[in-house]
Design a protein around this motif. Structure first.
Motif, PDB file in Angstrom:
ATOM      1  N   VAL A 103       0.859  -1.190   0.000  1.00 46.06           N
ATOM      2  CA  VAL A 103       0.000   0.000   0.000  1.00 46.06           C
ATOM      3  C   VAL A 103       0.891   1.235   0.000  1.00 46.06           C
ATOM      4  O   VAL A 103       1.844   1.325   0.785  1.00 46.06           O
ATOM      5  CB  VAL A 103      -0.931   0.017   1.232  1.00 46.06           C
ATOM      6  N   VAL A 104       0.583   2.174  -0.887  1.00 44.63           N
ATOM      7  CA  VAL A 104       1.353   3.414  -0.988  1.00 44.63           C
ATOM      8  C   VAL A 104       0.400   4.598  -0.900  1.00 44.63           C
ATOM      9  O   VAL A 104      -0.599   4.656  -1.618  1.00 44.63           O
ATOM     10  CB  VAL A 104       2.138   3.481  -2.316  1.00 44.63           C
ATOM     11  N   LEU A 105       0.706   5.529  -0.028  1.00 44.67           N
ATOM     12  CA  LEU A 105      -0.036   6.784   0.065  1.00 44.67           C
ATOM     13  C   LEU A 105       0.876   7.907  -0.380  1.00 44.67           C
ATOM     14  O   LEU A 105       1.921   8.148   0.229  1.00 44.67           O
ATOM     15  CB  LEU A 105      -0.520   7.023   1.499  1.00 44.67           C
ATOM     16  N   ASP A 106       0.506   8.574  -1.462  1.00 41.23           N
ATOM     17  CA  ASP A 106       1.267   9.716  -1.965  1.00 41.23           C
ATOM     18  C   ASP A 106       0.620  10.976  -1.399  1.00 41.23           C
ATOM     19  O   ASP A 106      -0.457  11.370  -1.817  1.00 41.23           O
ATOM     20  CB  ASP A 106       1.265   9.725  -3.494  1.00 41.23           C
ATOM     21  N   ARG A 107       1.271  11.612  -0.470  1.00 44.70           N
ATOM     22  CA  ARG A 107       0.714  12.799   0.183  1.00 44.70           C
ATOM     23  C   ARG A 107       0.674  14.002  -0.752  1.00 44.70           C
ATOM     24  O   ARG A 107       0.078  15.028  -0.414  1.00 44.70           O
ATOM     25  CB  ARG A 107       1.555  13.152   1.404  1.00 44.70           C
ATOM     26  N   ASN A 108       1.297  13.885  -1.915  1.00 46.22           N
ATOM     27  CA  ASN A 108       1.427  15.034  -2.812  1.00 46.22           C
ATOM     28  C   ASN A 108       0.436  15.036  -3.965  1.00 46.22           C
ATOM     29  O   ASN A 108       0.525  15.874  -4.852  1.00 46.22           O
ATOM     30  CB  ASN A 108       2.852  15.088  -3.384  1.00 46.22           C
ATOM     31  N   THR A 109      -0.502  14.089  -4.017  1.00 46.80           N
ATOM     32  CA  THR A 109      -1.430  14.050  -5.157  1.00 46.80           C
ATOM     33  C   THR A 109      -2.817  14.510  -4.760  1.00 46.80           C
ATOM     34  O   THR A 109      -3.814  13.952  -5.169  1.00 46.80           O
ATOM     35  CB  THR A 109      -1.528  12.646  -5.770  1.00 46.80           C
ATOM     36  N   THR A 110      -2.907  15.560  -3.973  1.00 51.92           N
ATOM     37  CA  THR A 110      -4.205  16.155  -3.695  1.00 51.92           C
ATOM     38  C   THR A 110      -4.703  16.837  -4.950  1.00 51.92           C
ATOM     39  O   THR A 110      -3.952  17.144  -5.869  1.00 51.92           O
ATOM     40  CB  THR A 110      -4.097  17.182  -2.563  1.00 51.92           C
ATOM     41  N   ARG A 111      -5.987  17.095  -5.007  1.00 48.80           N
ATOM     42  CA  ARG A 111      -6.571  17.660  -6.234  1.00 48.80           C
ATOM     43  C   ARG A 111      -5.988  19.017  -6.577  1.00 48.80           C
ATOM     44  O   ARG A 111      -5.950  19.416  -7.733  1.00 48.80           O
ATOM     45  CB  ARG A 111      -8.087  17.787  -6.067  1.00 48.80           C
ATOM     46  N   SER A 112      -5.535  19.753  -5.569  1.00 47.24           N
ATOM     47  CA  SER A 112      -5.047  21.101  -5.838  1.00 47.24           C
ATOM     48  C   SER A 112      -3.570  21.136  -6.224  1.00 47.24           C
ATOM     49  O   SER A 112      -3.064  22.163  -6.638  1.00 47.24           O
ATOM     50  CB  SER A 112      -5.243  21.972  -4.588  1.00 47.24           C
ATOM     51  N   SER A 113      -2.866  20.013  -6.092  1.00 50.83           N
ATOM     52  CA  SER A 113      -1.434  20.014  -6.381  1.00 50.83           C
ATOM     53  C   SER A 113      -1.169  19.610  -7.830  1.00 50.83           C
ATOM     54  O   SER A 113      -1.994  18.994  -8.489  1.00 50.83           O
ATOM     55  CB  SER A 113      -0.710  19.043  -5.452  1.00 50.83           C
ATOM     56  N   LYS A 114       0.026  19.937  -8.305  1.00 47.85           N
ATOM     57  CA  LYS A 114       0.435  19.539  -9.647  1.00 47.85           C
ATOM     58  C   LYS A 114       1.261  18.273  -9.532  1.00 47.85           C
ATOM     59  O   LYS A 114       2.389  18.288  -9.055  1.00 47.85           O
ATOM     60  CB  LYS A 114       1.245  20.651 -10.304  1.00 47.85           C
ATOM     61  N   SER A 115       0.699  17.175  -9.944  1.00 48.21           N
ATOM     62  CA  SER A 115       1.401  15.901  -9.822  1.00 48.21           C
ATOM     63  C   SER A 115       2.423  15.762 -10.947  1.00 48.21           C
ATOM     64  O   SER A 115       2.255  16.280 -12.042  1.00 48.21           O
ATOM     65  CB  SER A 115       0.397  14.748  -9.881  1.00 48.21           C
ATOM     66  N   ASP A 116       3.519  15.047 -10.665  1.00 45.37           N
ATOM     67  CA  ASP A 116       4.570  14.861 -11.662  1.00 45.37           C
ATOM     68  C   ASP A 116       4.459  13.519 -12.366  1.00 45.37           C
ATOM     69  O   ASP A 116       5.390  13.083 -13.016  1.00 45.37           O
ATOM     70  CB  ASP A 116       5.946  15.007 -11.012  1.00 45.37           C
ATOM     71  N   TYR A 117       3.338  12.842 -12.236  1.00 47.32           N
ATOM     72  CA  TYR A 117       3.102  11.589 -12.930  1.00 47.32           C
ATOM     73  C   TYR A 117       1.603  11.341 -12.928  1.00 47.32           C
ATOM     74  O   TYR A 117       0.842  12.020 -12.229  1.00 47.32           O
ATOM     75  CB  TYR A 117       3.827  10.427 -12.236  1.00 47.32           C
ATOM     76  N   LEU A 118       1.165  10.368 -13.710  1.00 50.47           N
ATOM     77  CA  LEU A 118      -0.221   9.939 -13.679  1.00 50.47           C
ATOM     78  C   LEU A 118      -0.304   8.641 -12.888  1.00 50.47           C
ATOM     79  O   LEU A 118       0.589   7.793 -12.999  1.00 50.47           O
ATOM     80  CB  LEU A 118      -0.747   9.719 -15.096  1.00 50.47           C
ATOM     81  N   PRO A 119      -1.344   8.444 -12.098  1.00 48.93           N
ATOM     82  CA  PRO A 119      -1.419   7.220 -11.289  1.00 48.93           C
ATOM     83  C   PRO A 119      -1.233   5.938 -12.094  1.00 48.93           C
ATOM     84  O   PRO A 119      -0.545   5.009 -11.647  1.00 48.93           O
ATOM     85  CB  PRO A 119      -2.831   7.316 -10.684  1.00 48.93           C
ATOM     86  N   ILE A 120      -1.798   5.870 -13.301  1.00 48.42           N
ATOM     87  CA  ILE A 120      -1.686   4.652 -14.104  1.00 48.42           C
ATOM     88  C   ILE A 120      -0.250   4.411 -14.563  1.00 48.42           C
ATOM     89  O   ILE A 120       0.098   3.286 -14.948  1.00 48.42           O
ATOM     90  CB  ILE A 120      -2.650   4.710 -15.317  1.00 48.42           C
ATOM     91  N   ASP A 121       0.611   5.433 -14.490  1.00 49.18           N
ATOM     92  CA  ASP A 121       2.011   5.259 -14.890  1.00 49.18           C
ATOM     93  C   ASP A 121       2.747   4.253 -14.006  1.00 49.18           C
ATOM     94  O   ASP A 121       3.814   3.751 -14.388  1.00 49.18           O
ATOM     95  CB  ASP A 121       2.759   6.600 -14.832  1.00 49.18           C
ATOM     96  N   LEU A 122       2.207   3.959 -12.827  1.00 53.12           N
ATOM     97  CA  LEU A 122       2.868   3.014 -11.936  1.00 53.12           C
ATOM     98  C   LEU A 122       2.398   1.576 -12.146  1.00 53.12           C
ATOM     99  O   LEU A 122       2.828   0.673 -11.417  1.00 53.12           O
ATOM    100  CB  LEU A 122       2.660   3.424 -10.471  1.00 53.12           C
ATOM    101  N   TRP A 123       1.540   1.349 -13.143  1.00 53.72           N
ATOM    102  CA  TRP A 123       1.161  -0.022 -13.475  1.00 53.72           C
ATOM    103  C   TRP A 123       2.402  -0.793 -13.928  1.00 53.72           C
ATOM    104  O   TRP A 123       3.143  -0.347 -14.791  1.00 53.72           O
ATOM    105  CB  TRP A 123       0.096  -0.022 -14.572  1.00 53.72           C
ATOM    106  N   ARG A 124       2.627  -1.946 -13.343  1.00 53.54           N
ATOM    107  CA  ARG A 124       3.798  -2.795 -13.585  1.00 53.54           C
ATOM    108  C   ARG A 124       5.116  -2.102 -13.242  1.00 53.54           C
ATOM    109  O   ARG A 124       6.182  -2.473 -13.743  1.00 53.54           O
ATOM    110  CB  ARG A 124       3.833  -3.322 -15.022  1.00 53.54           C
ATOM    111  N   SER A 125       5.068  -1.113 -12.377  1.00 56.72           N
ATOM    112  CA  SER A 125       6.298  -0.476 -11.909  1.00 56.72           C
ATOM    113  C   SER A 125       7.108  -1.457 -11.076  1.00 56.72           C
ATOM    114  O   SER A 125       6.562  -2.265 -10.314  1.00 56.72           O
ATOM    115  CB  SER A 125       5.951   0.754 -11.059  1.00 56.72           C
ATOM    116  N   ALA A 126       8.428  -1.361 -11.192  1.00 56.52           N
ATOM    117  CA  ALA A 126       9.303  -2.193 -10.367  1.00 56.52           C
ATOM    118  C   ALA A 126       9.225  -1.816  -8.894  1.00 56.52           C
ATOM    119  O   ALA A 126       9.747  -2.534  -8.037  1.00 56.52           O
ATOM    120  CB  ALA A 126      10.753  -2.057 -10.862  1.00 56.52           C
TER     121      ALA A 126
END
Length: 322
Positions: A103-126
């Motif tokens: 389980v991973v909680l990214d504290r930086n992906t609130t709706r008001s913040s500018k995320s540096d990736y898309l959540p689906i980008d971590l599919w099959r991530s190492a």
């Protein structure tokens, strides 16, 4: 926010460290979580993986790699919550049915913040390991920053390629319209497939065709079972992938729209006609995307992104978790 304070990570499985009691327990915990964050992470772990297929008693590495994995994302008040879970063989006592949850909680992906990736980008991530057996579980370590290890489908190029590919373009346009239609209610789009990568590619393209706020609000889960759809819809999950074995078990009251891998929607002026479930109304959103895709002089995803980002932030903000 630096990476040291950005991530809360918790891994969970049944094992024995040979230094105390065995059984289900937390293996790794990073990020110095608050009590609320820890509770959220621990209550999100998966302790039973209901796999629809048969598994060998002594599977090869290739077989293990081919098994489905749970990969879900939902936006919570604490941040972006990822849950990754896989079958992990036998526990320390030899009992079958073990799972390994990360389980991973990214504290930086609130709706008001500018995320540096898309959540689906971590599919099959190492960053999300697939250990099998207690020894591999004990040897697994979490990455300091999951986004430093993007998956193989991360980036715009893959999404652009499927937009122009027959067999992908049609269900993608239908999926865009499905989400546009259900944005104001707790509806659900169900993707039926035995190819998790197919579902991930559809979600990847959707994510790149919507505004940043909408993308961070797009909740999804790759690999669920039909019997869980009602609960997932209530929880606010917008896109769910299930295996083909569950196609006939879909409850129409749970699935607002259904797209089946390999079945090409028949599109007329007003609707996408699908083989299972209700037709999907066409919207101006997909018409615009289709027009740009169909222009041989402008096959540029950057153009598409710039056009749709100009839409209202609420354009596809589906099922924000409460």
């Amino acid at each position: 926010m630096d990476d040291t304070s950005r991530w809360v990570q918790l891994t969970y499985s049944a094992f024995d460290r040979e230094q105390g009691p065995g059984g289900w327990q937390v293996k790794d915990l990073t990020g110095n979580p608050s009590d609320d964050e820890y509770k959220l992470a621990q209550t999100s772990v998966v302790t039973g993986f209901d796999f629809h297929g048969e598994t060998a008693t002594y599977p090869s590495a290739e077989e293990i790699a081919s098994w489905p994995r749970r990969f879900s994302f939902i936006q919570t008040p604490s941040g972006g919550l990822f849950v990754h879970a896989v079958k992990a063989g036998r526990d320390s006592t030899g009992r079958p049915g073990n799972t390994y949850s990360h389980v991973v909680l990214d504290r930086n992906t609130t709706r008001s913040s500018k995320s540096d990736y898309l959540p689906i980008d971590l599919w099959r991530s190492a960053a999300f390991d697939v250990p099998y057996g207690v020894q591999e579980i004990l040897e697994t370590e979490v990455a300091a920053s999951p986004i430093s290890l993007p998956g193989p489908f991360a980036g715009a190029a893959t999404a652009l390629s499927i937009m122009t590919m027959p067999g992908y373009r049609e269900p993608l346009l239908a999926a865009l319209d499905a989400l546009e239609t259900i944005q104001h209610r707790k509806g659900m789009l169900v993707l039926v497939t035995d190819r998790q990568d197919w579902a991930a590619l559809i979600i990847s393209a959707i994510s790149r065709l919507t505004s940043p706020g909408a993308t961070r609000s797009l909740s999804f889960s790759l690999y669920e079972r039909a019997e869980a759809l009602s609960r997932l819809r209530t929880a606010g999950i917008a896109v769910v992938a299930i295996p083909r074995a569950d196609l006939e078990d879909i409850d129409p009251a749970s699935a607002t729209f259904v797209l089946v891998d390999g079945e090409i929607p028949e599109t007329n002026t007003d609707e996408h006609i699908v083989a299972h479930g209700a037709p999907i109304p066409r919207t101006e959103f997909s018409r615009m995307v289709e027009a740009i895709i169909g222009d041989p002089d402008n096959p540029d995803l950057e153009l598409l992104t710039s056009v749709v980002t100009g839409l209202s932030e609420s354009s596809l903000e589906v099922n924000q978790a409460t």
